[in-house]
Write a protein that holds these residues in place. Structure first.
Motif, PDB file in Angstrom:
ATOM      1  N   ARG A 189       0.834  -1.189   0.000  1.00  0.00           N
ATOM      2  CA  ARG A 189       0.000   0.000   0.000  1.00  0.00           C
ATOM      3  C   ARG A 189       0.868   1.238   0.000  1.00  0.00           C
ATOM      4  NH1 ARG A 189      -3.002  -1.309  -1.891  1.00  0.00           N
ATOM      5  NH2 ARG A 189      -4.650  -2.317  -0.702  1.00  0.00           N
ATOM      6  N   THR A 190       0.622   2.115  -0.933  1.00  0.00           N
ATOM      7  CA  THR A 190       1.431   3.316  -1.094  1.00  0.00           C
ATOM      8  C   THR A 190       1.051   4.383  -0.066  1.00  0.00           C
ATOM      9  OG1 THR A 190      -0.139   4.013  -2.770  1.00  0.00           O
ATOM     10  CG2 THR A 190       1.845   2.917  -3.545  1.00  0.00           C
ATOM     11  N   PRO A 191       1.849   5.439   0.047  1.00  0.00           N
ATOM     12  CA  PRO A 191       1.533   6.499   1.014  1.00  0.00           C
ATOM     13  C   PRO A 191       0.181   7.142   0.710  1.00  0.00           C
ATOM     14  CG  PRO A 191       3.803   6.683   0.301  1.00  0.00           C
ATOM     15  CD  PRO A 191       3.161   5.664  -0.598  1.00  0.00           C
ATOM     16  N   PRO A 192      -0.420   7.767   1.692  1.00  0.00           N
ATOM     17  CA  PRO A 192      -1.707   8.430   1.489  1.00  0.00           C
ATOM     18  C   PRO A 192      -1.668   9.358   0.283  1.00  0.00           C
ATOM     19  CG  PRO A 192      -1.156   8.443   3.802  1.00  0.00           C
ATOM     20  CD  PRO A 192       0.056   7.914   3.068  1.00  0.00           C
ATOM     21  N   THR A 223      -4.847  -5.964  -4.115  1.00  0.00           N
ATOM     22  CA  THR A 223      -6.277  -5.656  -4.240  1.00  0.00           C
ATOM     23  C   THR A 223      -7.091  -6.322  -3.135  1.00  0.00           C
ATOM     24  OG1 THR A 223      -6.567  -7.529  -5.756  1.00  0.00           O
ATOM     25  CG2 THR A 223      -6.130  -5.369  -6.742  1.00  0.00           C
ATOM     26  N   ALA A 224      -6.427  -7.067  -2.252  1.00  0.00           N
ATOM     27  CA  ALA A 224      -7.141  -7.796  -1.209  1.00  0.00           C
ATOM     28  C   ALA A 224      -7.445  -6.923   0.011  1.00  0.00           C
ATOM     29  CB  ALA A 224      -6.333  -9.015  -0.777  1.00  0.00           C
ATOM     30  N   SER A 225      -6.533  -6.008   0.339  1.00  0.00           N
ATOM     31  CA  SER A 225      -6.746  -5.154   1.504  1.00  0.00           C
ATOM     32  C   SER A 225      -7.297  -3.800   1.070  1.00  0.00           C
ATOM     33  CB  SER A 225      -5.437  -4.973   2.266  1.00  0.00           C
ATOM     34  OG  SER A 225      -4.462  -4.349   1.448  1.00  0.00           O
ATOM     35  N   PRO A 226      -7.970  -3.092   1.975  1.00  0.00           N
ATOM     36  CA  PRO A 226      -8.577  -1.793   1.636  1.00  0.00           C
ATOM     37  C   PRO A 226      -7.532  -0.771   1.202  1.00  0.00           C
ATOM     38  CG  PRO A 226      -9.442  -2.631   3.706  1.00  0.00           C
ATOM     39  CD  PRO A 226      -8.267  -3.494   3.365  1.00  0.00           C
ATOM     40  N   GLY A 227      -7.940   0.131   0.329  1.00  0.00           N
ATOM     41  CA  GLY A 227      -7.084   1.242  -0.039  1.00  0.00           C
ATOM     42  C   GLY A 227      -6.480   1.211  -1.421  1.00  0.00           C
ATOM     43  N   ALA A 228      -6.807   0.216  -2.241  1.00  0.00           N
ATOM     44  CA  ALA A 228      -6.205   0.138  -3.575  1.00  0.00           C
ATOM     45  C   ALA A 228      -6.753   1.231  -4.482  1.00  0.00           C
ATOM     46  CB  ALA A 228      -6.469  -1.228  -4.193  1.00  0.00           C
ATOM     47  N   SER A 229      -5.937   1.682  -5.424  1.00  0.00           N
ATOM     48  CA  SER A 229      -6.399   2.644  -6.422  1.00  0.00           C
ATOM     49  C   SER A 229      -5.535   2.512  -7.669  1.00  0.00           C
ATOM     50  CB  SER A 229      -6.343   4.074  -5.886  1.00  0.00           C
ATOM     51  OG  SER A 229      -5.011   4.457  -5.619  1.00  0.00           O
ATOM     52  N   ARG A 245     -16.230  -1.601  -2.941  1.00  0.00           N
ATOM     53  CA  ARG A 245     -16.483  -1.777  -1.514  1.00  0.00           C
ATOM     54  C   ARG A 245     -15.926  -0.614  -0.697  1.00  0.00           C
ATOM     55  NH1 ARG A 245     -12.421  -5.236  -2.899  1.00  0.00           N
ATOM     56  NH2 ARG A 245     -10.401  -5.024  -1.837  1.00  0.00           N
ATOM     57  N   GLN A 246     -14.862   0.021  -1.189  1.00  0.00           N
ATOM     58  CA  GLN A 246     -14.297   1.152  -0.462  1.00  0.00           C
ATOM     59  C   GLN A 246     -15.248   2.327  -0.481  1.00  0.00           C
ATOM     60  OE1 GLN A 246      -9.677   0.126  -1.609  1.00  0.00           O
ATOM     61  NE2 GLN A 246     -10.520   2.100  -2.086  1.00  0.00           N
ATOM     62  N   ARG A 247     -15.882   2.547  -1.613  1.00  0.00           N
ATOM     63  CA  ARG A 247     -16.797   3.666  -1.704  1.00  0.00           C
ATOM     64  C   ARG A 247     -17.995   3.408  -0.806  1.00  0.00           C
ATOM     65  NH1 ARG A 247     -15.609   7.949  -5.403  1.00  0.00           N
ATOM     66  NH2 ARG A 247     -17.794   7.980  -5.945  1.00  0.00           N
ATOM     67  N   ALA A 252      -8.654   5.628  -1.968  1.00  0.00           N
ATOM     68  CA  ALA A 252      -9.527   5.923  -0.868  1.00  0.00           C
ATOM     69  C   ALA A 252      -9.313   4.854   0.159  1.00  0.00           C
ATOM     70  CB  ALA A 252     -10.960   5.907  -1.332  1.00  0.00           C
ATOM     71  N   ARG A 253      -8.975   5.249   1.341  1.00  0.00           N
ATOM     72  CA  ARG A 253      -8.793   4.260   2.385  1.00  0.00           C
ATOM     73  C   ARG A 253      -9.837   4.497   3.448  1.00  0.00           C
ATOM     74  NH1 ARG A 253      -2.401   4.217   3.712  1.00  0.00           N
ATOM     75  NH2 ARG A 253      -1.648   3.646   1.664  1.00  0.00           N
ATOM     76  N   GLN A 254     -10.270   3.440   4.074  1.00  0.00           N
ATOM     77  CA  GLN A 254     -11.287   3.607   5.088  1.00  0.00           C
ATOM     78  C   GLN A 254     -10.832   2.981   6.393  1.00  0.00           C
ATOM     79  OE1 GLN A 254     -13.864   5.276   5.136  1.00  0.00           O
ATOM     80  NE2 GLN A 254     -14.578   4.671   7.126  1.00  0.00           N
ATOM     81  N   GLY A 255     -10.993   3.728   7.465  1.00  0.00           N
ATOM     82  CA  GLY A 255     -10.679   3.183   8.767  1.00  0.00           C
ATOM     83  C   GLY A 255      -9.201   3.116   9.069  1.00  0.00           C
TER      84      GLY A 255
END
Length: 350
Positions: free
Chosen positions: A44-47, A70-76, A238-240, A282-285
């Motif tokens: 996962r890259t920086p914010p 693509t398995a963990s939240p935050g992919a783009s 799912r992120q949205r 977009a990352r959540q949580g």
């Protein structure tokens, strides 16, 4: 995959943006990898920064997705040529923007302030605080960037010596990229003019590239930049769906085109706001804002805010399901960057 007509301008801009994303990732100890058709990062890259950037119009979904998590939240994914349809892979369109290209040799726009390089860790921290606008993302700019030969952090100051505007200059073969542009006084035209003047003075023989939309785009075009092609940023559906409703700090400028999610904090204007949305993720949580906060998009932006309200432009066939543009904060400025009172930043955004 949608076919698209692409010229050298968009190719240069995409490669420069991917190089900047790689620079930011390396500063965080997270190097990615370049392949012929895409830059990707398995971690996962920086914010505000994307996990993949396509480099050619013939890049496929597999080129962009195979090398990222693509398995963990935050992919783009930054689809640099608006050619991909990632809906079958569970992604949805987050926002669209325009690549910018300013030919070398054009007269420099008149600058109202002097822009100079940030030279010390203390100056970078001050710059990052102004760029952040209270979002809690200032830590994304690490001191390792100061020793990178292809990166120059530029700053403008008011009469009292306070940071009033800034941007990042990232060079790559045949291009000088502008990203994370922000201003604290909402004067995007003056910020873009001053930044472009400083960049062309340092890199007179290569074109200036970048990307924007909304107010930031208009301000960039006023300096002689030309639209060089569409780009898109995609995130998993799912992120949205998991987006929180609580206010969160915006990512970029107070008046720019890159800021993403709304926030109660003043938004920065310019590229920071765009980067946040451009950077594209977009990352959540997770991240500085904490659980329940509105996701911010990364890029080259990092965590960003939602694009300005208004319909997203949809590309030619295949038709992409309509996407509601995230509502931006009243103080939103534009470029994935946070606004001081109010950016990008993101992107991504980057």
């Amino acid at each position: 995959m949608i076919t698209a007509v692409t010229d050298d301008r968009a190719l240069r801009a995409a490669h420069n943006n991917a190089a900047w994303c790689e620079t930011m990732c390396r500063a965080h100890g997270l190097p990615g990898a370049f392949a012929p058709r895409a830059w990707t990062n398995p971690r996962r890259t920086p914010p505000l920064y994307p996990d993949a950037v396509t480099l050619t119009p013939d890049a496929s979904a597999a080129d962009a997705l195979a090398g990222i998590d693509t398995a963990s939240p935050g992919a783009s994914v930054k689809d640099s040529f608006a050619c991909l349809d990632l809906t079958a892979a569970g992604f949805e369109l987050l926002f669209e923007a325009q690549w910018l290209y300013r030919p070398a040799g054009l007269p420099a726009p008149a600058a109202q302030q002097e822009w100079s390089p940030v030279a010390t860790a203390a100056e970078l921290a001050e710059w990052a605080t102004a760029w952040d606008g209270g979002r809690g993302l200032d830590g994304v700019f690490r001191t390792e960037l100061l020793s990178d030969p292809a990166t120059t952090v530029l700053v403008a100051r008011d009469g009292d010596g306070r940071v009033s505007a800034g941007a990042v200059l990232s060079t790559s073969p045949g291009a000088a990229g502008i990203s994370n542009l922000f201003t604290s006084d909402d004067d995007l035209d003056a910020a873009w003019a001053g930044c472009v003047s400083a960049v062309t003075a340092r890199c007179p023989d290569v074109p200036v590239v970048g990307y924007e939309h909304g107010d930031d785009l208009a301000a960039a075009l006023a300096t002689g930049c030309e639209p060089a092609g569409d780009l898109r940023v995609w995130t998993p559906r799912r992120q949205r769906a998991k987006r929180g409703t609580a206010p969160c700090p915006s990512g970029h400028r107070a008046t720019g085109s890159a800021a993403e999610p709304h926030a109660t904090h003043p938004r920065p204007t310019g590229r920071r706001a765009r980067e946040a949305r451009y950077g594209a993720r977009a990352r959540q949580g997770t991240g500085p804002a904490g659980p329940g906060a509105e996701p911010r998009f990364r890029e080259g932006a990092g965590w960003g805010t939602a694009p300005r309200s208004g319909p997203l432009r949809t590309a030619p066939t295949p038709t992409v399901s309509p996407v509601k543009t995230p509502v931006t904060p009243a103080q939103h400025t534009g470029n994935l960057r946070p606004s001081p009172s109010v950016h990008d930043g993101a992107g991504r955004p980057s």
